[in-house]
Motif scaffolding. Structure first.
Motif, PDB file in Angstrom:
ATOM      1  N   PRO A  58       0.821  -1.211   0.000  1.00 22.33           N
ATOM      2  CA  PRO A  58       0.000   0.000   0.000  1.00 22.33           C
ATOM      3  C   PRO A  58       0.855   1.260   0.000  1.00 22.33           C
ATOM      4  CG  PRO A  58       0.112  -0.907   2.199  1.00 22.33           C
ATOM      5  CD  PRO A  58       0.791  -1.904   1.298  1.00 22.33           C
ATOM      6  N   PRO A  59       0.276   2.394  -0.380  1.00 12.98           N
ATOM      7  CA  PRO A  59       1.004   3.672  -0.312  1.00 12.98           C
ATOM      8  C   PRO A  59       1.484   3.951   1.112  1.00 12.98           C
ATOM      9  CG  PRO A  59      -1.027   3.909  -1.555  1.00 12.98           C
ATOM     10  CD  PRO A  59      -1.079   2.558  -0.913  1.00 12.98           C
ATOM     11  N   VAL A  60       2.637   4.587   1.212  1.00 13.52           N
ATOM     12  CA  VAL A  60       3.261   4.827   2.521  1.00 13.52           C
ATOM     13  C   VAL A  60       3.678   6.287   2.644  1.00 13.52           C
ATOM     14  CG1 VAL A  60       5.161   4.219   4.069  1.00 13.52           C
ATOM     15  CG2 VAL A  60       4.100   2.442   2.626  1.00 13.52           C
ATOM     16  N   PHE A  61       3.368   6.873   3.812  1.00 14.33           N
ATOM     17  CA  PHE A  61       3.855   8.208   4.172  1.00 14.33           C
ATOM     18  C   PHE A  61       4.858   8.042   5.306  1.00 14.33           C
ATOM     19  CE2 PHE A  61       3.770  12.040   6.778  1.00 14.33           C
ATOM     20  CZ  PHE A  61       3.894  13.051   5.835  1.00 14.33           C
ATOM     21  N   LEU A  62       6.090   8.528   5.096  1.00 21.08           N
ATOM     22  CA  LEU A  62       7.163   8.409   6.080  1.00 21.08           C
ATOM     23  C   LEU A  62       7.515   9.782   6.633  1.00 21.08           C
ATOM     24  CD1 LEU A  62       9.416   6.155   3.837  1.00 21.08           C
ATOM     25  CD2 LEU A  62       8.203   5.340   5.862  1.00 21.08           C
ATOM     26  N   TYR A  63       7.664   9.894   7.947  1.00 21.73           N
ATOM     27  CA  TYR A  63       8.170  11.146   8.523  1.00 21.73           C
ATOM     28  C   TYR A  63       9.252  10.829   9.552  1.00 21.73           C
ATOM     29  CZ  TYR A  63       4.856  10.513  12.492  1.00 21.73           C
ATOM     30  OH  TYR A  63       4.149  10.036  13.568  1.00 21.73           O
ATOM     31  N   HIS A  64      10.181  11.770   9.715  1.00 20.93           N
ATOM     32  CA  HIS A  64      11.368  11.492  10.519  1.00 20.93           C
ATOM     33  C   HIS A  64      11.982  12.804  11.018  1.00 20.93           C
ATOM     34  CE1 HIS A  64      13.827   7.736  11.081  1.00 20.93           C
ATOM     35  NE2 HIS A  64      14.596   8.620  11.695  1.00 20.93           N
ATOM     36  N   GLY A  65      12.482  12.790  12.234  1.00 19.73           N
ATOM     37  CA  GLY A  65      13.135  13.962  12.792  1.00 19.73           C
ATOM     38  C   GLY A  65      14.514  14.197  12.180  1.00 19.73           C
ATOM     39  N   GLN A  66      14.795  15.436  11.824  1.00 24.56           N
ATOM     40  CA  GLN A  66      16.087  15.784  11.221  1.00 24.56           C
ATOM     41  C   GLN A  66      17.248  15.453  12.150  1.00 24.56           C
ATOM     42  OE1 GLN A  66      16.606  19.994  10.635  1.00 24.56           O
ATOM     43  NE2 GLN A  66      18.343  19.757   9.232  1.00 24.56           N
ATOM     44  N   TRP A  67      17.046  15.631  13.448  1.00 22.63           N
ATOM     45  CA  TRP A  67      18.104  15.416  14.419  1.00 22.63           C
ATOM     46  C   TRP A  67      17.931  14.101  15.190  1.00 22.63           C
ATOM     47  CZ3 TRP A  67      18.267  21.039  16.825  1.00 22.63           C
ATOM     48  CH2 TRP A  67      18.839  21.921  15.883  1.00 22.63           C
ATOM     49  N   ASP A  68      17.297  13.140  14.590  1.00 17.78           N
ATOM     50  CA  ASP A  68      17.076  11.859  15.249  1.00 17.78           C
ATOM     51  C   ASP A  68      18.410  11.111  15.368  1.00 17.78           C
ATOM     52  OD1 ASP A  68      16.279   9.317  16.100  1.00 17.78           O
ATOM     53  OD2 ASP A  68      14.412   9.392  14.943  1.00 17.78           O
ATOM     54  N   ALA A 112       4.992   6.601  -2.412  1.00 14.66           N
ATOM     55  CA  ALA A 112       5.560   6.923  -1.106  1.00 14.66           C
ATOM     56  C   ALA A 112       5.912   8.403  -1.030  1.00 14.66           C
ATOM     57  CB  ALA A 112       6.811   6.088  -0.844  1.00 14.66           C
ATOM     58  N   LYS A 113       5.648   8.981   0.136  1.00 14.26           N
ATOM     59  CA  LYS A 113       6.014  10.367   0.399  1.00 14.26           C
ATOM     60  C   LYS A 113       6.828  10.434   1.683  1.00 14.26           C
ATOM     61  CE  LYS A 113       2.038  12.566  -1.865  1.00 14.26           C
ATOM     62  NZ  LYS A 113       0.903  13.520  -1.694  1.00 14.26           N
ATOM     63  N   THR A 114       7.709  11.430   1.763  1.00 18.69           N
ATOM     64  CA  THR A 114       8.509  11.625   2.969  1.00 18.69           C
ATOM     65  C   THR A 114       8.332  13.043   3.493  1.00 18.69           C
ATOM     66  OG1 THR A 114      10.471  12.307   1.720  1.00 18.69           O
ATOM     67  CG2 THR A 114      10.236   9.954   2.225  1.00 18.69           C
ATOM     68  N   TYR A 115       8.549  13.180   4.800  1.00 18.95           N
ATOM     69  CA  TYR A 115       8.433  14.490   5.452  1.00 18.95           C
ATOM     70  C   TYR A 115       9.498  14.542   6.538  1.00 18.95           C
ATOM     71  CZ  TYR A 115       6.192  18.491   7.806  1.00 18.95           C
ATOM     72  OH  TYR A 115       5.911  19.715   8.366  1.00 18.95           O
ATOM     73  N   THR A 116      10.416  15.505   6.428  1.00 16.02           N
ATOM     74  CA  THR A 116      11.460  15.689   7.429  1.00 16.02           C
ATOM     75  C   THR A 116      11.038  16.755   8.423  1.00 16.02           C
ATOM     76  OG1 THR A 116      13.217  15.042   5.900  1.00 16.02           O
ATOM     77  CG2 THR A 116      13.861  16.328   7.836  1.00 16.02           C
ATOM     78  N   VAL A 117      11.051  16.392   9.700  1.00 14.05           N
ATOM     79  CA  VAL A 117      10.703  17.326  10.765  1.00 14.05           C
ATOM     80  C   VAL A 117      11.964  18.071  11.178  1.00 14.05           C
ATOM     81  CG1 VAL A 117       9.669  17.581  13.041  1.00 14.05           C
ATOM     82  CG2 VAL A 117       8.916  15.727  11.530  1.00 14.05           C
ATOM     83  N   LYS A 118      12.017  19.340  10.864  1.00 16.83           N
ATOM     84  CA  LYS A 118      13.225  20.132  11.100  1.00 16.83           C
ATOM     85  C   LYS A 118      13.533  20.295  12.591  1.00 16.83           C
ATOM     86  CE  LYS A 118      13.902  21.133   6.695  1.00 16.83           C
ATOM     87  NZ  LYS A 118      15.089  20.630   5.952  1.00 16.83           N
ATOM     88  N   PHE A 119      14.818  20.145  12.906  1.00 13.77           N
ATOM     89  CA  PHE A 119      15.385  20.506  14.213  1.00 13.77           C
ATOM     90  C   PHE A 119      14.841  19.687  15.385  1.00 13.77           C
ATOM     91  CE2 PHE A 119      14.879  24.633  11.790  1.00 13.77           C
ATOM     92  CZ  PHE A 119      16.117  24.556  11.184  1.00 13.77           C
ATOM     93  N   ALA A 159       5.641  16.873  16.641  1.00 13.47           N
ATOM     94  CA  ALA A 159       5.611  17.034  15.182  1.00 13.47           C
ATOM     95  C   ALA A 159       4.182  17.134  14.653  1.00 13.47           C
ATOM     96  CB  ALA A 159       6.345  15.886  14.515  1.00 13.47           C
ATOM     97  N   SER A 160       3.496  18.209  15.032  1.00 15.87           N
ATOM     98  CA  SER A 160       2.106  18.369  14.596  1.00 15.87           C
ATOM     99  C   SER A 160       2.006  18.541  13.081  1.00 15.87           C
ATOM    100  CB  SER A 160       1.465  19.566  15.296  1.00 15.87           C
ATOM    101  OG  SER A 160       2.183  20.763  15.018  1.00 15.87           O
ATOM    102  N   GLY A 161       3.004  19.209  12.487  1.00 14.91           N
ATOM    103  CA  GLY A 161       2.986  19.390  11.039  1.00 14.91           C
ATOM    104  C   GLY A 161       3.075  18.067  10.308  1.00 14.91           C
ATOM    105  N   ALA A 162       3.945  17.166  10.788  1.00 18.34           N
ATOM    106  CA  ALA A 162       4.070  15.847  10.177  1.00 18.34           C
ATOM    107  C   ALA A 162       2.779  15.056  10.350  1.00 18.34           C
ATOM    108  CB  ALA A 162       5.241  15.096  10.802  1.00 18.34           C
TER     109      ALA A 162
END
Length: 269
Positions: A204-214, A236-243, A253-256
């Motif tokens: 299935p389609p996947v949305f990935l998010y991850h902290g920049q400073w993880d 697939a889409k990705t989203y990097t959570v800054k800082f 990470a409310s934006g993610a």
């Protein structure tokens, strides 16, 4: 004395009723819904059902905690999903090191199957069940949902802070607790426990998010997961959570989360 006993009894009954089911912000919450019993040990989850009528999409939510505890209970995202119309099943599962892989994946799969079987009872559209997990929970929902060979097929997956390739941490005490064997001499098992190796063209389609400073689960893990999905032609889409680091991304990470909810809503139409 009798009056005190009566009052305490009333308080106890009210408290128990509140734990069992309550209305909160446009949904009804029923706690400790058992989906599986193993050796007399019940495995359960909290069910959030929107008060709206008609068939609704659903999300199985899986907590993190390094496979050994429930440090991230996922209650916040469960409430937010319920408020926008999703039925949510926020589950527990067996923990390491008492129970090793693949026990945890088997439990998540059992929860998906239970929800699929009981969809009519909760006015859930069984063709629109998705998954959401963070950290260890992301790892487990991906393993349970990427290469399922029979229903229920997940409509989409949102995965945050994903440990995608466990072989990247040969000395990790958490991974060792999960698998019970060191990488040397058990590489095939470590590979099998890694979501990057379970992508198929039918995933299935996947949305990935991850902290920049993880620093706990490095951002490169998201890149590896995205590459594995791309190679099979999976959306697939990705989203990097800054800082933000690993724990802060879960908590702040409310934006993610908003982008993940948008993604899962679009896939559930």
């Amino acid at each position: 004395m009798k009056l005190v006993i009566i009052i305490l009894a009333i308080i106890f009954v009210v408290a128990c009723a509140g734990v069992k089911a309550r209305s909160d912000g446009g949904y009804v919450l029923t706690q400790n819904v058992v989906y599986k019993t193993i050796d007399s040990q019940p495995l359960a989850g909290d069910m959030y059902i929107p008060e709206s009528t008609g068939l609704r999409p659903a999300v199985v939510v899986v907590h993190g905690g390094g496979w050994t505890n429930r440090s991230g209970d996922m209650a916040g995202i469960s409430r937010r999903l319920a408020k926008v119309g999703f039925a949510v099943f926020n589950i527990t599962y067996r923990l390491a090191p008492e129970d090793r892989h693949p026990a945890q994946v088997e439990d998540v799969s059992a929860a998906l199957e239970w929800l699929y079987t009981n969809a009519e009872q909760y006015q859930i559209d069984s063709t629109r069940i998705s998954g959401w997990g963070y950290s260890a929970g992301a790892h487990l929902i991906l393993l349970a949902g990427l290469d399922r060979q029979r229903p229920p097929y997940l409509k989409s997956i949102v995965a945050g802070g994903t440990p995608a390739d466990l072989t990247a941490w040969p000395n990790s005490p958490l991974v060792l607790k999960l698998l019970g064997k060191p990488l040397a001499g058990a590489e095939a098992e470590w590979q099998d426990a890694s979501p990057v190796n379970h992508v198929t063209r039918q995933s299935p389609p996947v949305f990935l998010y991850h902290g920049q400073w993880d620093a706990l689960v490095e951002p490169e893990q998201m890149a590896m997961m995205k590459t594995a999905l791309d190679e099979k032609g999976v959306s697939a889409k990705t989203y990097t959570v800054k800082f933000l680091g690993h724990i802060a991304t879960y908590a702040l990470a409310s934006g993610a989360e908003q982008q993940g909810m948008k993604f899962i809503s679009e896939q559930s139409k």
